[in-house]
Design a protein around this motif. Structure first.
Motif, PDB file in Angstrom:
ATOM      1  N   LEU A  50       0.973  -1.239   0.099  1.00  0.00           N
ATOM      2  CA  LEU A  50      -0.133   0.023   0.014  1.00  0.00           C
ATOM      3  C   LEU A  50       0.780   1.328  -0.161  1.00  0.00           C
ATOM      4  O   LEU A  50       2.072   1.176   0.642  1.00  0.00           O
ATOM      5  CB  LEU A  50      -0.750   0.083   1.376  1.00  0.00           C
ATOM      6  CG  LEU A  50      -1.617   1.201   1.621  1.00  0.00           C
ATOM      7  CD1 LEU A  50      -3.048   1.329   0.682  1.00  0.00           C
ATOM      8  CD2 LEU A  50      -2.269   1.250   2.990  1.00  0.00           C
ATOM      9  N   ILE A  51       0.220   2.414  -0.786  1.00  0.00           N
ATOM     10  CA  ILE A  51       1.143   3.535  -0.595  1.00  0.00           C
ATOM     11  C   ILE A  51       0.443   4.783  -0.324  1.00  0.00           C
ATOM     12  O   ILE A  51      -1.064   4.781  -0.517  1.00  0.00           O
ATOM     13  CB  ILE A  51       1.667   3.901  -1.936  1.00  0.00           C
ATOM     14  CG1 ILE A  51       2.317   2.929  -2.686  1.00  0.00           C
ATOM     15  CG2 ILE A  51       2.372   5.339  -2.113  1.00  0.00           C
ATOM     16  CD1 ILE A  51       3.100   3.074  -3.954  1.00  0.00           C
ATOM     17  N   ILE A  52       0.918   5.357   0.977  1.00  0.00           N
ATOM     18  CA  ILE A  52       0.150   6.726   1.458  1.00  0.00           C
ATOM     19  C   ILE A  52       0.892   7.859   0.873  1.00  0.00           C
ATOM     20  O   ILE A  52       2.270   7.951   0.927  1.00  0.00           O
ATOM     21  CB  ILE A  52       0.167   6.687   2.815  1.00  0.00           C
ATOM     22  CG1 ILE A  52      -0.574   5.523   3.634  1.00  0.00           C
ATOM     23  CG2 ILE A  52      -0.400   8.106   3.272  1.00  0.00           C
ATOM     24  CD1 ILE A  52      -0.676   5.485   5.016  1.00  0.00           C
ATOM     25  N   LEU A  53       0.182   8.530  -0.183  1.00  0.00           N
ATOM     26  CA  LEU A  53       0.910   9.242  -1.117  1.00  0.00           C
ATOM     27  C   LEU A  53       0.420  10.914  -0.720  1.00  0.00           C
ATOM     28  O   LEU A  53      -0.611  11.004  -1.052  1.00  0.00           O
ATOM     29  CB  LEU A  53       0.684   8.972  -2.565  1.00  0.00           C
ATOM     30  CG  LEU A  53       1.340   9.640  -3.755  1.00  0.00           C
ATOM     31  CD1 LEU A  53       3.055   9.659  -3.435  1.00  0.00           C
ATOM     32  CD2 LEU A  53       0.822   9.017  -4.859  1.00  0.00           C
ATOM     33  N   ASP A  54       1.129  11.788  -0.485  1.00  0.00           N
ATOM     34  CA  ASP A  54       0.871  13.152  -0.541  1.00  0.00           C
ATOM     35  C   ASP A  54       0.725  13.836  -1.933  1.00  0.00           C
ATOM     36  O   ASP A  54       1.369  13.426  -2.985  1.00  0.00           O
ATOM     37  CB  ASP A  54       2.170  13.919   0.297  1.00  0.00           C
ATOM     38  CG  ASP A  54       1.834  15.501   0.334  1.00  0.00           C
ATOM     39  OD1 ASP A  54       0.650  15.901   0.462  1.00  0.00           O
ATOM     40  OD2 ASP A  54       2.824  16.146   0.604  1.00  0.00           O
ATOM     41  N   MET A  57       3.975  17.796  -3.583  1.00  0.00           N
ATOM     42  CA  MET A  57       5.430  17.611  -3.163  1.00  0.00           C
ATOM     43  C   MET A  57       6.471  18.114  -4.451  1.00  0.00           C
ATOM     44  O   MET A  57       5.777  18.339  -5.506  1.00  0.00           O
ATOM     45  CB  MET A  57       5.938  16.111  -3.396  1.00  0.00           C
ATOM     46  CG  MET A  57       5.109  15.270  -2.218  1.00  0.00           C
ATOM     47  SD  MET A  57       5.539  13.475  -2.173  1.00  0.00           S
ATOM     48  CE  MET A  57       4.912  13.026  -3.743  1.00  0.00           C
ATOM     49  N   PRO A  58       7.622  18.301  -4.237  1.00  0.00           N
ATOM     50  CA  PRO A  58       8.674  18.682  -5.142  1.00  0.00           C
ATOM     51  C   PRO A  58       8.912  17.615  -6.173  1.00  0.00           C
ATOM     52  O   PRO A  58       8.549  16.603  -5.797  1.00  0.00           O
ATOM     53  CB  PRO A  58       9.736  19.203  -4.304  1.00  0.00           C
ATOM     54  CG  PRO A  58       9.819  18.529  -3.118  1.00  0.00           C
ATOM     55  CD  PRO A  58       8.129  18.224  -2.942  1.00  0.00           C
ATOM     56  N   LYS A  59       9.324  18.034  -7.196  1.00  0.00           N
ATOM     57  CA  LYS A  59      10.033  17.087  -8.459  1.00  0.00           C
ATOM     58  C   LYS A  59       8.797  16.536  -8.763  1.00  0.00           C
ATOM     59  O   LYS A  59       8.137  17.184  -9.680  1.00  0.00           O
ATOM     60  CB  LYS A  59      10.862  15.898  -7.731  1.00  0.00           C
ATOM     61  CG  LYS A  59      12.138  16.653  -7.418  1.00  0.00           C
ATOM     62  CD  LYS A  59      13.000  15.395  -6.810  1.00  0.00           C
ATOM     63  CE  LYS A  59      14.444  16.118  -6.121  1.00  0.00           C
ATOM     64  NZ  LYS A  59      15.261  15.089  -5.718  1.00  0.00           N
ATOM     65  N   LEU A  60       8.339  15.291  -8.762  1.00  0.00           N
ATOM     66  CA  LEU A  60       6.913  14.500  -9.186  1.00  0.00           C
ATOM     67  C   LEU A  60       5.991  14.856  -8.183  1.00  0.00           C
ATOM     68  O   LEU A  60       6.204  14.375  -6.697  1.00  0.00           O
ATOM     69  CB  LEU A  60       7.121  13.083  -9.301  1.00  0.00           C
ATOM     70  CG  LEU A  60       7.874  12.928 -10.720  1.00  0.00           C
ATOM     71  CD1 LEU A  60       8.147  11.173 -10.474  1.00  0.00           C
ATOM     72  CD2 LEU A  60       7.284  13.217 -11.915  1.00  0.00           C
ATOM     73  N   ASN A  61       4.729  15.539  -8.465  1.00  0.00           N
ATOM     74  CA  ASN A  61       3.731  15.683  -7.392  1.00  0.00           C
ATOM     75  C   ASN A  61       3.002  14.286  -7.194  1.00  0.00           C
ATOM     76  O   ASN A  61       3.332  13.499  -8.098  1.00  0.00           O
ATOM     77  CB  ASN A  61       2.933  16.732  -7.569  1.00  0.00           C
ATOM     78  CG  ASN A  61       1.828  16.567  -8.916  1.00  0.00           C
ATOM     79  OD1 ASN A  61       1.552  15.466  -9.249  1.00  0.00           O
ATOM     80  ND2 ASN A  61       1.911  17.763  -9.670  1.00  0.00           N
ATOM     81  N   GLY A  62       2.272  14.226  -6.253  1.00  0.00           N
ATOM     82  CA  GLY A  62       1.430  13.037  -5.861  1.00  0.00           C
ATOM     83  C   GLY A  62       0.714  12.411  -7.054  1.00  0.00           C
ATOM     84  O   GLY A  62       0.552  11.054  -7.281  1.00  0.00           O
ATOM     85  N   ILE A  63       0.019  13.272  -7.960  1.00  0.00           N
ATOM     86  CA  ILE A  63      -0.690  12.590  -8.843  1.00  0.00           C
ATOM     87  C   ILE A  63       0.082  12.306 -10.194  1.00  0.00           C
ATOM     88  O   ILE A  63      -0.154  11.277 -10.576  1.00  0.00           O
ATOM     89  CB  ILE A  63      -1.718  14.130  -9.547  1.00  0.00           C
ATOM     90  CG1 ILE A  63      -2.672  14.698  -8.568  1.00  0.00           C
ATOM     91  CG2 ILE A  63      -2.275  13.444 -10.806  1.00  0.00           C
ATOM     92  CD1 ILE A  63      -3.515  13.690  -7.859  1.00  0.00           C
TER      93      ILE A  63
END
Length: 76
Positions: A50-54, A57-63
């Motif tokens: 499972l991933i909990i993803l903000d 975020m910098p660089k690659l955003n969560g989407i």
């Protein structure tokens, strides 16, 4: 069957650490990543359940990170 492993992805260390405290108290294994690029590396190197993803975020955003993950794996 072993413990499930959850990848916590957030650019704020304090948030990652807090989420990790709660998950470990429920006996989950946790791995942390500070951005989307690191999350993709962790996904290649570890068995993640499972991933909990903000989202922000910098660089690659969560989407963007989620879309890249979905290209290679079906992941909740």
């Amino acid at each position: 069957m072993g413990k499930e492993t959850i990848l916590i992805v957030d650019d704020e260390k304090e948030i990652r650490d807090l989420v990790e405290i709660y998950l470990k108290s429920e006996e989950y294994n946790t791995i942390q990543a500070c951005d989307g690029e690191e999350a993709l590396k962790m996904l290649e190197q570890n068995e993640i359940d499972l991933i909990i993803l903000d989202v922000m975020m910098p660089k690659l955003n969560g989407i963007e990170t989620c879309l890249k993950i979905r290209e290679i794996r079906e992941m909740p």
